[in-house]
Design a protein around this motif. Structure first.
Motif, PDB file in Angstrom:
ATOM      1  N   ALA A  23       0.859  -1.179   0.000  1.00  0.00           N
ATOM      2  CA  ALA A  23       0.000   0.000   0.000  1.00  0.00           C
ATOM      3  C   ALA A  23       0.897   1.231   0.000  1.00  0.00           C
ATOM      4  CB  ALA A  23      -0.894  -0.008   1.242  1.00  0.00           C
ATOM      5  N   PRO A  24       0.536   2.255  -0.766  1.00  0.00           N
ATOM      6  CA  PRO A  24       1.349   3.471  -0.773  1.00  0.00           C
ATOM      7  C   PRO A  24       0.999   4.336   0.439  1.00  0.00           C
ATOM      8  CG  PRO A  24      -0.482   3.681  -2.312  1.00  0.00           C
ATOM      9  CD  PRO A  24      -0.630   2.341  -1.661  1.00  0.00           C
ATOM     10  N   PRO A  25       1.981   5.020   1.016  1.00  0.00           N
ATOM     11  CA  PRO A  25       1.662   5.908   2.147  1.00  0.00           C
ATOM     12  C   PRO A  25       0.916   7.150   1.641  1.00  0.00           C
ATOM     13  CG  PRO A  25       4.000   6.068   1.580  1.00  0.00           C
ATOM     14  CD  PRO A  25       3.412   5.013   0.693  1.00  0.00           C
ATOM     15  N   ASP A  26      -0.047   7.641   2.439  1.00  0.00           N
ATOM     16  CA  ASP A  26      -0.757   8.874   2.065  1.00  0.00           C
ATOM     17  C   ASP A  26       0.204  10.053   2.120  1.00  0.00           C
ATOM     18  OD1 ASP A  26      -3.158   7.594   1.701  1.00  0.00           O
ATOM     19  OD2 ASP A  26      -3.709   7.760   3.811  1.00  0.00           O
ATOM     20  N   THR A  27       1.015  10.072   3.194  1.00  0.00           N
ATOM     21  CA  THR A  27       2.048  11.102   3.294  1.00  0.00           C
ATOM     22  C   THR A  27       3.307  10.407   3.785  1.00  0.00           C
ATOM     23  OG1 THR A  27       1.412  11.562   5.571  1.00  0.00           O
ATOM     24  CG2 THR A  27       0.443  12.974   3.882  1.00  0.00           C
TER      25      THR A  27
ATOM     26  N   ARG B 236      -5.638  -2.627 -12.974  1.00  0.00           N
ATOM     27  CA  ARG B 236      -5.163  -1.422 -12.276  1.00  0.00           C
ATOM     28  C   ARG B 236      -5.971  -1.174 -11.010  1.00  0.00           C
ATOM     29  NH1 ARG B 236      -3.635   1.889 -16.942  1.00  0.00           N
ATOM     30  NH2 ARG B 236      -1.583   1.054 -17.455  1.00  0.00           N
ATOM     31  N   ARG B 237      -7.293  -1.341 -11.168  1.00  0.00           N
ATOM     32  CA  ARG B 237      -8.169  -1.071 -10.035  1.00  0.00           C
ATOM     33  C   ARG B 237      -7.885  -2.053  -8.897  1.00  0.00           C
ATOM     34  NH1 ARG B 237     -14.474  -1.705  -9.426  1.00  0.00           N
ATOM     35  NH2 ARG B 237     -13.665  -3.813  -9.568  1.00  0.00           N
ATOM     36  N   SER B 238      -7.645  -3.316  -9.257  1.00  0.00           N
ATOM     37  CA  SER B 238      -7.464  -4.327  -8.216  1.00  0.00           C
ATOM     38  C   SER B 238      -6.126  -4.173  -7.510  1.00  0.00           C
ATOM     39  CB  SER B 238      -7.585  -5.726  -8.807  1.00  0.00           C
ATOM     40  OG  SER B 238      -6.365  -6.116  -9.394  1.00  0.00           O
ATOM     41  N   THR B 239      -5.132  -3.551  -8.152  1.00  0.00           N
ATOM     42  CA  THR B 239      -3.840  -3.423  -7.484  1.00  0.00           C
ATOM     43  C   THR B 239      -3.641  -2.048  -6.857  1.00  0.00           C
ATOM     44  OG1 THR B 239      -2.843  -2.831  -9.588  1.00  0.00           O
ATOM     45  CG2 THR B 239      -2.639  -5.125  -8.908  1.00  0.00           C
ATOM     46  N   ALA B 240      -4.564  -1.137  -7.108  1.00  0.00           N
ATOM     47  CA  ALA B 240      -4.444   0.177  -6.479  1.00  0.00           C
ATOM     48  C   ALA B 240      -4.788   0.042  -5.005  1.00  0.00           C
ATOM     49  CB  ALA B 240      -5.385   1.178  -7.143  1.00  0.00           C
ATOM     50  N   GLY B 241      -4.069   0.739  -4.152  1.00  0.00           N
ATOM     51  CA  GLY B 241      -4.312   0.647  -2.715  1.00  0.00           C
ATOM     52  C   GLY B 241      -4.018  -0.757  -2.239  1.00  0.00           C
ATOM     53  N   ARG B 242      -4.850  -1.294  -1.438  1.00  0.00           N
ATOM     54  CA  ARG B 242      -4.583  -2.624  -0.897  1.00  0.00           C
ATOM     55  C   ARG B 242      -4.889  -3.755  -1.833  1.00  0.00           C
ATOM     56  NH1 ARG B 242      -3.170  -5.016   3.399  1.00  0.00           N
ATOM     57  NH2 ARG B 242      -4.549  -6.756   3.125  1.00  0.00           N
TER      58      ARG B 242
END
Lengths: 209, 242
Positions: A23-27, B236-242
């Motif tokens: 997961a990318p950090p928000d900040t 793309r949608r499934s790998t975005a975020g968690r």
């Protein structure tokens, strides 16, 4: 060995996701071995056992270990991995036919097989019975003793107390304490002899609002 | 990456559902129903050959879609996350999924072909058998993308029924099960716009010794482009975020 300790919802799994680049950090930024988590993961320096993790059907324990070994640059021996993870008799077993504890050990084997410098374990022993848990922690300790870093999350205080050299306590997404088990006790103002439970409750409820 | 391909192929071979839907199903259908139309000419071929190609395509599409849609379960189970914390590049995972999926197109073509040559003594020159096999394999590209779009785009409880429905509609209306020669006019026109019909047409034409038709290729390319866009978006949608 580092324990990431905190009540449910404290942010342990989120912290691990950030650390692993899932997961990318928000900040802010995440640095692992002097680079991005992705770089460290691609270089084969990280092995991880995630909390969610049923395996895909159709593969055997051996297939899984062989896959992990092939993906990392300096893997451990297959037999050694199976023995360390307590799966020696189960190599031919299909992953979808493992019990909860066995599946957890198979995920440990997958994380371990590449001999990574950093082994990340997210609540690793939750589904294991007492005997399996004991041999699991012995194996993890031995692994760390070989000069690698093991970071595990848990809400089992005694696990952190017994196995970690350093404990990072999280509450509501913040680090509320960081030190050896003795320092954690001192910081919370509880006596050395008392269990870590008291320190844990003091630390995590004080900062909660 | 080779190790992951090997791993996935082993799993595929051990999946009984796959053999059932993509091989046993079409072969059984062929053996039972191919006799009914045996005297007819369909798609410019003797019926036993035309029906053979239709059912081989049916099995191939079934297998390819099934593998793609199975990604939904692998995602939900956390397996894809597990792979992301290994040195395996994420693009490699998708590529291996696509390749293993498309390889499932080959056994049904061989199996139905064998049934046809035994039951109706269907004979083609060796070169045409090989050409047929290659086209029936390469032609599954749009279905591979469609399967991945379903697998990456939908939750597992939804992916399985949607996959089945899409498969049924496309294969029936595309004339894979029953040849379009028996369809009423409107449905026949619709069939000609579907990727399944145009996919089987590659086989029909090659068995008759013709190159693929321009209109057929255009329809296949259009569907491939569409499915590629949807699959990329879903991925793309499934790998975005968690």
């Amino acid at each position: 060995m580092v324990a990431l300790l905190g009540p449910n919802g404290a942010g342990k799994t989120t912290a691990i996701s950030l650390m692993l680049g899932l997961a990318p950090p928000d900040t802010g930024t995440v640095t692992l071995f002097g680079g991005t988590p992705d770089d460290a993961v691609r270089a084969g320096r990280v092995g991880a056992m995630l909390q969610e993790g049923a395996f895909v059907p159709g593969a055997t324990v051996r297939d899984l270990v062989e896959l992990a070994r092939a993906l990392y640059p300096h893997p451990l021996d297959t037999d050694r991995v199976l023995t360390v993870a307590g799966l020696a008799g189960l190599a031919g077993r299909r992953l979808d036919r493992l019990s909860g504890g066995e599946a957890q050990r198979a995920r440990f084997a997958f994380a371990l097989a590449g001999d990574p410098d950093l082994l990340v374990l997210d609540e690793p022993a939750a589904a294991m019975d007492v005997a399996a848990r004991r041999s699991f922690w012995t194996a993890v300790r031995e692994y760390a003793a070989g000069g690698r870093t093991v970071l595990f999350s848990t809400h089992q205080l005694h696990e952190a107390d017994e196995y970690a050299d350093r404990i990072v306590v999280l509450a509501a997404g913040r680090v509320v304490a960081d030190g050896t088990p003795a320092q954690i006790r001192a910081q919370a103002g509880v006596r050395d002899a008392s269990s870590l439970d008291q320190a844990f409750l003091t630390l995590t409820t004080e900062k909660d609002h | 990456m080779r190790a992951y391909l090997r791993f996935e192929l082993r799993r595929l071979v051990r999946d009984p559902r796959l053999a059932f839907f993509s091989i046993i199903g079409p072969v059984t259908t062929y053996v039972i129903f191919s006799g009914w139309s045996a005297g007819d000419r369909l798609e410019g071929l003797g019926a036993p050959v035309a029906v053979m190609i239709g059912l081989a395509g049916y099995g191939a599409v079934a297998g390819v879609l099934m593998v793609g849609a199975a990604v939904a379960q692998e995602r939900a189970a956390g397996w894809l996350h597990q792979l992301r914390v290994t040195p395996l590049p994420p693009g490699g995972v998708v590529a291996v999924k696509a390749l293993t999926g498309s390889l499932t197109a080959i056994p049904p073509v061989i199996a139905v072909g064998a049934a046809a040559s035994i039951q109706h003594h269907v004979q083609l020159p060796a070169g045409r058998w090989i050409g047929l096999l290659l086209l029936m394999w390469v032609g599954t590209v749009p279905f591979t993308l469609l399967g991945l779009a379903i697998g990456y785009g939908l939750a597992p409880q939804v992916a399985v029924p949607v996959n089945f429905l899409v498969f049924l509609v496309l294969s029936v209306l595309g004339g894979l099960l029953a040849p379009t020669a028996y369809f009423p006019g409107v449905l026949r026109d619709l069939a000609h716009a579907l990727p399944t019909y145009r996919y089987a047409e590659l086989g029909w034409r090659s068995a008759a010794g013709h190159p693929p038709s321009v209109s057929g290729l255009a329809v296949l390319v259009a569907w491939t482009a569409l499915f590629a866009v949807v699959a990329t978006w879903a991925y793309r949608r499934s790998t975005a975020g968690r």
